[in-house]
Motif scaffolding. Structure first.
Motif, mmCIF file in Angstrom:
data_model
loop_
_atom_site.group_PDB
_atom_site.id
_atom_site.type_symbol
_atom_site.label_atom_id
_atom_site.label_comp_id
_atom_site.label_asym_id
_atom_site.label_seq_id
_atom_site.Cartn_x
_atom_site.Cartn_y
_atom_site.Cartn_z
ATOM 1 N N PHE A 142 31.297 -50.409 -3.776
ATOM 2 C CA PHE A 142 30.140 -50.102 -5.104
ATOM 3 C C PHE A 142 30.518 -50.385 -6.371
ATOM 4 C CE2 PHE A 142 31.241 -46.263 -2.263
ATOM 5 C CZ PHE A 142 29.892 -45.843 -1.646
ATOM 6 N N VAL A 143 29.479 -51.516 -7.306
ATOM 7 C CA VAL A 143 30.041 -51.940 -8.425
ATOM 8 C C VAL A 143 28.792 -51.595 -8.991
ATOM 9 C CG1 VAL A 143 28.902 -53.847 -7.586
ATOM 10 C CG2 VAL A 143 30.089 -54.071 -8.905
ATOM 11 N N SER A 144 28.528 -52.359 -10.661
ATOM 12 C CA SER A 144 27.236 -52.266 -10.892
ATOM 13 C C SER A 144 26.517 -52.851 -10.390
ATOM 14 C CB SER A 144 27.325 -52.150 -12.601
ATOM 15 O OG SER A 144 26.523 -52.979 -13.412
ATOM 16 N N GLU A 145 25.046 -53.003 -10.712
ATOM 17 C CA GLU A 145 24.260 -53.885 -10.019
ATOM 18 C C GLU A 145 24.166 -55.032 -11.056
ATOM 19 O OE1 GLU A 145 20.037 -54.728 -8.001
ATOM 20 O OE2 GLU A 145 20.190 -53.265 -9.850
ATOM 21 N N ALA A 146 24.846 -54.958 -12.018
ATOM 22 C CA ALA A 146 24.573 -56.182 -12.798
ATOM 23 C C ALA A 146 25.355 -57.189 -12.786
ATOM 24 C CB ALA A 146 24.582 -56.018 -14.363
#
Length: 285
Positions: free
Chosen positions: A236-240
């Motif tokens: 999981f990660v921030s899309e940015a």
């Protein structure tokens, strides 16, 4: 107490030994040792644990070091104020970030304006970043929280949705989106505790009644990326911050509106340090 005693203590603590402190101050080792001994004697405290090979700070010494970092930084600020109009900015700016992605353009702009400032960048999770700033172990932080604390000055860097991602080879037919419950059926790769992304996901899973638990826990975003790229599971990660990696593809989380707000932060009480003030001002230009 005498200024010379405090200065001797500070340099022994920062340099990691009496001989290195003596060299930094252009004094003899016995002179440094005597200054520290006198400071300890006057206040009946032990500031260093001493053995033949190295010294280490006692709990009192650790607390005093934070104070002396503040003291000598104020001294440097006075010098900056007096010399700002005639001197090019020099020194070191230490940055700790949860992702270097948000720094690239700002580092380039800062380096062009202040080429004599040495910049060091390291990564950490949100808890580590805030601790480093409060302990004077870094000047600037980039953190996944819009409200890191009342003692922090904050500049917003925007927000982006939290997404899942996996190796392209992980699925026979790669899905564009999955629900959180569907994602929970696969092995999950989590960052270490203290990660804001992980905290938000776990809180949302509890709210939705989904059992979201890691198969693998990895320290650092880059390490998660490598484990996921090897086909071990879903991360999981921030899309940015997803970036571009030919091995990976992103998956939208269909039934949540989770997002990450990234912020540039520094301690309010250090916001007028010249190098810090200049970096924070990059956002306004």
């Amino acid at each position: 107490m005498r200024y010379s005693q405090i200065r001797a203590f500070h340099h022994v603590a920062v340099e990691g030994g009496f001989s290195r402190a003596a060299e930094a101050l252009s004094l003899t080792q016995p002179a440094i040792s005597e200054q520290v001994r006198k400071l300890e004697s006057d206040y009946d405290v032990l500031l260093f644990n001493r053995n033949k090979k190295r010294v280490s700070l006692t709990p009192v010494g650790e607390r005093l070091l934070i104070c002396t970092k503040q003291l000598f930084e104020v001294e440097n600020q006075i010098t900056d104020v007096l010399s700002e109009n005639r001197a090019a900015m020099e020194g070191t700016l230490r940055i700790i970030a949860d992702s270097a992605f948000h720094l690239t353009s700002r580092l380039e702009a800062y380096r062009k304006r202040y080429p004599k400032v040495f910049i060091s960048v390291r990564t950490g999770n949100s808890a580590e970043i805030i601790e480093a700033l409060r302990n004077y172990d870094a000047e600037i932080g980039v953190v996944g929280s819009p409200n890191p604390g009342p003692d922090m000055e904050v500049r917003g860097l925007g927000q982006a949705p939290i997404i899942a991602f996996a190796a392209k080879k992980f699925f026979p037919e790669f899905p564009e989106k999955l629900t959180l419950e569907e994602i929970a059926r696969y092995p999950l790769i989590f960052r270490e505790k203290g990660s804001k992304t992980r905290q938000k996901l776990e809180d949302e899973a509890v709210r939705m009644g989904v059992n979201l638990s890691p198969a693998v826990e990895v320290e650092g975003r880059e390490a998660v990326q490598e484990v996921v790229a090897a086909g071990a599971g879903i991360g999981f990660v921030s899309e940015a911050e997803f970036g571009y990696d030919v091995r990976l593809a992103k998956i939208a989380i269909a039934d949540t509106n989770l997002s990450m707000s990234e912020s540039l932060i520094c301690l309010k009480q250090r916001s007028e340090v010249r190098s810090i003030r200049a970096f924070m001002a990059i956002l306004a230009t």
